[in-house]
Motif scaffolding. Structure first.
Motif, short mmCIF file in Angstrom:
data_model
loop_
_atom_site.label_atom_id
_atom_site.label_comp_id
_atom_site.label_asym_id
_atom_site.label_seq_id
_atom_site.Cartn_x
_atom_site.Cartn_y
_atom_site.Cartn_z
N ASP A 18 0.82 -1.21 0.00
CA ASP A 18 0.00 0.00 0.00
C ASP A 18 0.85 1.26 0.00
N ASP A 19 2.11 1.15 0.49
CA ASP A 19 3.00 2.30 0.57
C ASP A 19 3.50 2.74 -0.81
N GLU A 20 3.49 1.84 -1.75
CA GLU A 20 4.05 2.14 -3.06
C GLU A 20 3.11 3.03 -3.87
N ASP A 21 3.70 3.87 -4.69
CA ASP A 21 2.93 4.65 -5.63
C ASP A 21 3.65 4.61 -6.97
N ASP A 22 3.15 5.34 -7.92
CA ASP A 22 3.72 5.28 -9.26
C ASP A 22 4.86 6.26 -9.49
N ARG A 23 5.23 7.02 -8.46
CA ARG A 23 6.34 7.96 -8.62
C ARG A 23 7.66 7.20 -8.73
N PRO A 24 8.58 7.71 -9.57
CA PRO A 24 9.89 7.05 -9.65
C PRO A 24 10.64 7.20 -8.33
N LYS A 25 11.40 6.19 -7.98
CA LYS A 25 12.17 6.23 -6.75
C LYS A 25 13.38 7.14 -6.92
N GLU A 26 13.71 7.87 -5.86
CA GLU A 26 14.89 8.72 -5.86
C GLU A 26 16.13 7.83 -5.81
N PRO A 27 17.15 8.14 -6.60
CA PRO A 27 18.36 7.31 -6.55
C PRO A 27 19.08 7.49 -5.21
N THR A 28 19.73 6.43 -4.77
CA THR A 28 20.50 6.50 -3.53
C THR A 28 21.79 7.24 -3.79
N LEU A 29 22.46 7.64 -2.73
CA LEU A 29 23.75 8.33 -2.87
C LEU A 29 24.74 7.44 -3.61
N LEU A 30 24.75 6.15 -3.29
CA LEU A 30 25.65 5.22 -3.98
C LEU A 30 25.35 5.18 -5.48
N GLU A 31 24.08 5.17 -5.84
CA GLU A 31 23.71 5.16 -7.25
C GLU A 31 24.13 6.46 -7.95
N ILE A 32 23.97 7.58 -7.26
CA ILE A 32 24.37 8.86 -7.83
C ILE A 32 25.88 8.90 -8.07
N VAL A 33 26.65 8.45 -7.07
CA VAL A 33 28.11 8.41 -7.21
C VAL A 33 28.50 7.52 -8.38
N ASN A 34 27.87 6.36 -8.47
CA ASN A 34 28.18 5.43 -9.56
C ASN A 34 27.88 6.05 -10.92
N ILE A 35 26.76 6.75 -11.03
CA ILE A 35 26.40 7.41 -12.29
C ILE A 35 27.46 8.45 -12.66
N LYS A 36 27.86 9.26 -11.68
CA LYS A 36 28.88 10.29 -11.92
C LYS A 36 30.21 9.66 -12.36
N LEU A 37 30.58 8.55 -11.71
CA LEU A 37 31.83 7.87 -12.07
C LEU A 37 31.77 7.36 -13.51
N ILE A 38 30.64 6.80 -13.89
CA ILE A 38 30.49 6.25 -15.24
C ILE A 38 30.47 7.38 -16.28
N GLU A 39 29.64 8.40 -16.03
CA GLU A 39 29.50 9.50 -17.00
C GLU A 39 30.83 10.21 -17.27
N SER A 40 31.65 10.32 -16.25
CA SER A 40 32.92 11.05 -16.41
C SER A 40 34.03 10.19 -17.00
N GLY A 41 33.79 8.86 -17.04
CA GLY A 41 34.84 7.96 -17.50
C GLY A 41 35.80 7.58 -16.38
N GLU A 42 35.59 8.13 -15.20
CA GLU A 42 36.48 7.87 -14.06
C GLU A 42 36.38 6.41 -13.59
N LYS A 43 35.22 5.81 -13.70
CA LYS A 43 35.06 4.42 -13.25
C LYS A 43 35.99 3.50 -14.03
N GLU A 44 36.05 3.67 -15.34
CA GLU A 44 36.92 2.83 -16.16
C GLU A 44 38.39 3.08 -15.83
N ARG A 45 38.75 4.34 -15.59
CA ARG A 45 40.14 4.65 -15.21
C ARG A 45 40.49 3.99 -13.87
#
Length: 117
Positions: A18-45
């Motif tokens: 019942d708590d769930e709704d159709d709004r997209p979930k906010e990304p976690t801090l870990l997910e945000i960091v991972n996205i930034k690492l990937i987008e910048s190419g830093e993760k591969e380095r």
């Protein structure tokens, strides 16, 4: 227990809380960091840096020797890649030198500081 789907109808959706709704979930801090690492190419380095350090310290050769010993003990015909992964992964993770972990952590911190400003 796996659910078998009928050929005549689509699978029944899982019951939602019942708590769930159709709004997209906010990304976690870990997910945000991972996205930034990937987008910048830093993760591969960083991945390449870790690969180099693990070769330099002999970790890769040690893991190769453990794999060969496991295969020899169990017989080549009786070992799958999944068997190797299950047997070697805990030893591999535990044997990564602290210096490699510390260097990686410092590089990640430096990256986060640089993107925060």
């Amino acid at each position: 227990m796996s659910r078998r789907h009928s050929v005549n109808r689509p699978p029944t959706p899982d019951v939602r809380d019942d708590d769930e709704d159709d709004r997209p979930k906010e990304p976690t801090l870990l997910e945000i960091v991972n996205i930034k690492l990937i987008e910048s190419g830093e993760k591969e380095r960083l991945m390449e840096l870790v690969r180099e350090r693990l070769v330099e310290c002999g970790w890769k050769d040690e893991m190769r020797a453990l794999c060969r010993a496991f295969i020899k003990k169990n017989g080549r015909e009786n070992v799958t890649v999944d068997d190797l992964v299950r047997a070697i992964t805990p030893k591999g993770r535990a044997s990564i030198p602290d210096s490699v972990k510390a260097e990686l952590l410092q590089k990640i911190r430096t990256f986060l500081v640089s993107v925060a400003h």
